[in-house]
Design a protein around this motif. Structure first.
Motif, PDB file in Angstrom:
ATOM      1  N   ASP A  94     -16.982  36.055  -9.072  1.00 56.76           N
ATOM      2  CA  ASP A  94     -16.934  35.081  -9.331  1.00 56.76           C
ATOM      3  C   ASP A  94     -17.373  33.529 -10.265  1.00 56.76           C
ATOM      4  O   ASP A  94     -16.528  33.033 -10.442  1.00 56.76           O
ATOM      5  CB  ASP A  94     -15.724  34.412  -7.908  1.00 56.76           C
ATOM      6  CG  ASP A  94     -14.573  35.429  -7.799  1.00 56.76           C
ATOM      7  OD1 ASP A  94     -14.350  36.151  -7.947  1.00 56.76           O
ATOM      8  OD2 ASP A  94     -14.678  35.427  -6.120  1.00 56.76           O
ATOM      9  N   ILE A  97     -17.741  34.582 -12.963  1.00 56.01           N
ATOM     10  CA  ILE A  97     -16.751  34.165 -14.296  1.00 56.01           C
ATOM     11  C   ILE A  97     -16.450  33.010 -14.869  1.00 56.01           C
ATOM     12  O   ILE A  97     -16.098  32.532 -15.902  1.00 56.01           O
ATOM     13  CB  ILE A  97     -15.767  35.317 -13.495  1.00 56.01           C
ATOM     14  CG1 ILE A  97     -15.446  36.443 -13.735  1.00 56.01           C
ATOM     15  CG2 ILE A  97     -13.869  34.772 -14.194  1.00 56.01           C
ATOM     16  CD1 ILE A  97     -14.243  37.628 -12.858  1.00 56.01           C
ATOM     17  N   GLU A  98     -16.581  32.132 -13.814  1.00 58.99           N
ATOM     18  CA  GLU A  98     -16.132  30.471 -13.726  1.00 58.99           C
ATOM     19  C   GLU A  98     -17.550  30.015 -14.955  1.00 58.99           C
ATOM     20  O   GLU A  98     -17.432  29.022 -16.025  1.00 58.99           O
ATOM     21  CB  GLU A  98     -15.809  29.864 -12.893  1.00 58.99           C
ATOM     22  CG  GLU A  98     -16.062  28.339 -13.091  1.00 58.99           C
ATOM     23  CD  GLU A  98     -14.126  27.868 -12.991  1.00 58.99           C
ATOM     24  OE1 GLU A  98     -14.509  26.603 -14.013  1.00 58.99           O
ATOM     25  OE2 GLU A  98     -13.429  28.960 -12.984  1.00 58.99           O
ATOM     26  N   ARG A 101     -16.236  31.028 -18.127  1.00 57.24           N
ATOM     27  CA  ARG A 101     -15.206  29.632 -18.709  1.00 57.24           C
ATOM     28  C   ARG A 101     -15.387  28.280 -19.049  1.00 57.24           C
ATOM     29  O   ARG A 101     -15.361  28.254 -19.463  1.00 57.24           O
ATOM     30  CB  ARG A 101     -13.418  29.742 -17.802  1.00 57.24           C
ATOM     31  CG  ARG A 101     -13.101  31.325 -17.275  1.00 57.24           C
ATOM     32  CD  ARG A 101     -12.222  30.440 -16.104  1.00 57.24           C
ATOM     33  NE  ARG A 101     -11.282  31.836 -16.049  1.00 57.24           N
ATOM     34  CZ  ARG A 101     -10.953  32.844 -15.250  1.00 57.24           C
ATOM     35  NH1 ARG A 101     -11.646  31.759 -13.630  1.00 57.24           N
ATOM     36  NH2 ARG A 101     -10.051  33.772 -14.779  1.00 57.24           N
ATOM     37  N   ARG A 102     -16.312  28.240 -18.818  1.00 58.06           N
ATOM     38  CA  ARG A 102     -16.972  27.086 -18.427  1.00 58.06           C
ATOM     39  C   ARG A 102     -17.144  26.917 -20.035  1.00 58.06           C
ATOM     40  O   ARG A 102     -16.928  26.374 -21.330  1.00 58.06           O
ATOM     41  CB  ARG A 102     -17.603  26.523 -17.732  1.00 58.06           C
ATOM     42  CG  ARG A 102     -17.098  25.789 -16.982  1.00 58.06           C
ATOM     43  CD  ARG A 102     -17.797  24.903 -15.592  1.00 58.06           C
ATOM     44  NE  ARG A 102     -19.107  25.744 -15.136  1.00 58.06           N
ATOM     45  CZ  ARG A 102     -19.405  26.350 -14.190  1.00 58.06           C
ATOM     46  NH1 ARG A 102     -18.415  26.615 -14.140  1.00 58.06           N
ATOM     47  NH2 ARG A 102     -20.215  27.565 -14.203  1.00 58.06           N
ATOM     48  N   SER A 103     -18.156  28.095 -20.234  1.00 54.98           N
ATOM     49  CA  SER A 103     -19.243  28.429 -21.635  1.00 54.98           C
ATOM     50  C   SER A 103     -17.672  27.957 -23.077  1.00 54.98           C
ATOM     51  O   SER A 103     -17.874  28.303 -23.651  1.00 54.98           O
ATOM     52  CB  SER A 103     -19.465  29.726 -21.636  1.00 54.98           C
ATOM     53  OG  SER A 103     -20.585  29.244 -20.684  1.00 54.98           O
ATOM     54  N   ARG A 104     -16.344  29.400 -22.633  1.00 53.15           N
ATOM     55  CA  ARG A 104     -15.684  29.611 -23.472  1.00 53.15           C
ATOM     56  C   ARG A 104     -14.869  27.765 -24.156  1.00 53.15           C
ATOM     57  O   ARG A 104     -15.120  27.736 -24.809  1.00 53.15           O
ATOM     58  CB  ARG A 104     -14.314  30.603 -22.477  1.00 53.15           C
ATOM     59  CG  ARG A 104     -13.920  30.706 -24.013  1.00 53.15           C
ATOM     60  CD  ARG A 104     -12.242  32.340 -23.358  1.00 53.15           C
ATOM     61  NE  ARG A 104     -11.898  32.297 -24.384  1.00 53.15           N
ATOM     62  CZ  ARG A 104     -10.812  32.066 -24.747  1.00 53.15           C
ATOM     63  NH1 ARG A 104     -10.314  30.386 -24.462  1.00 53.15           N
ATOM     64  NH2 ARG A 104      -9.815  32.506 -25.454  1.00 53.15           N
ATOM     65  N   GLY A 105     -14.622  27.062 -22.992  1.00 47.68           N
ATOM     66  CA  GLY A 105     -14.287  26.231 -23.264  1.00 47.68           C
ATOM     67  C   GLY A 105     -15.294  25.403 -24.104  1.00 47.68           C
ATOM     68  O   GLY A 105     -14.263  24.353 -24.530  1.00 47.68           O
TER      69      GLY A 105
END
Length: 114
Positions: A94, A97-98, A101-105
């Protein structure tokens, strides 16, 4: 059975089988000629190992939980500490994954600036 036959019967490379043995996940006997020899139950063991690897577990964690695994899927006999080990792995996933997500953002933001 020799490593080549186990490889054919499981679809796992001989190199991976030797790696599993080196990691303490799979046992082989050595013949007088030095060749590895596996019992029939090694097939089920390899399938368990592969399923646990697909679940994202490291070989260190698999070594801990493998004694509690039964069947090829596998299912678990809830041995002592097993739930804590798997809960810890889920928490780690988890967190990864978070972080993704931050890197993707951040990357989306950089691309939007163009």
């Amino acid at each position: 059975m020799l490593v080549g036959e186990l490889s054919r019967r499981t679809g796992v490379s001989a190199r991976s089988l030797r790696y599993y043995e080196a990691q303490g996940l799979l046992e082989a006997r050595r013949g007088a000629n030095g060749y590895r020899s596996y019992d029939e139950d090694a097939i089920a063991s390899v399938r368990k190992i592969r399923a646990l690897l697909r679940a994202g577990l490291s070989t260190d964690v698999i070594r801990q939980v493998l004694p509690c695994a039964r069947g090829e899927q596998p299912e678990f006999d809830w041995c002592a500490d097993l739930r804590a080990i798997l809960d810890g792995e889920l928490t780690d996933l988890d967190e990864q994954i978070e972080a993704l997500r931050r890197s993707r953002g951040t990357l989306v933001g950089l691309l939007a600036e163009r």
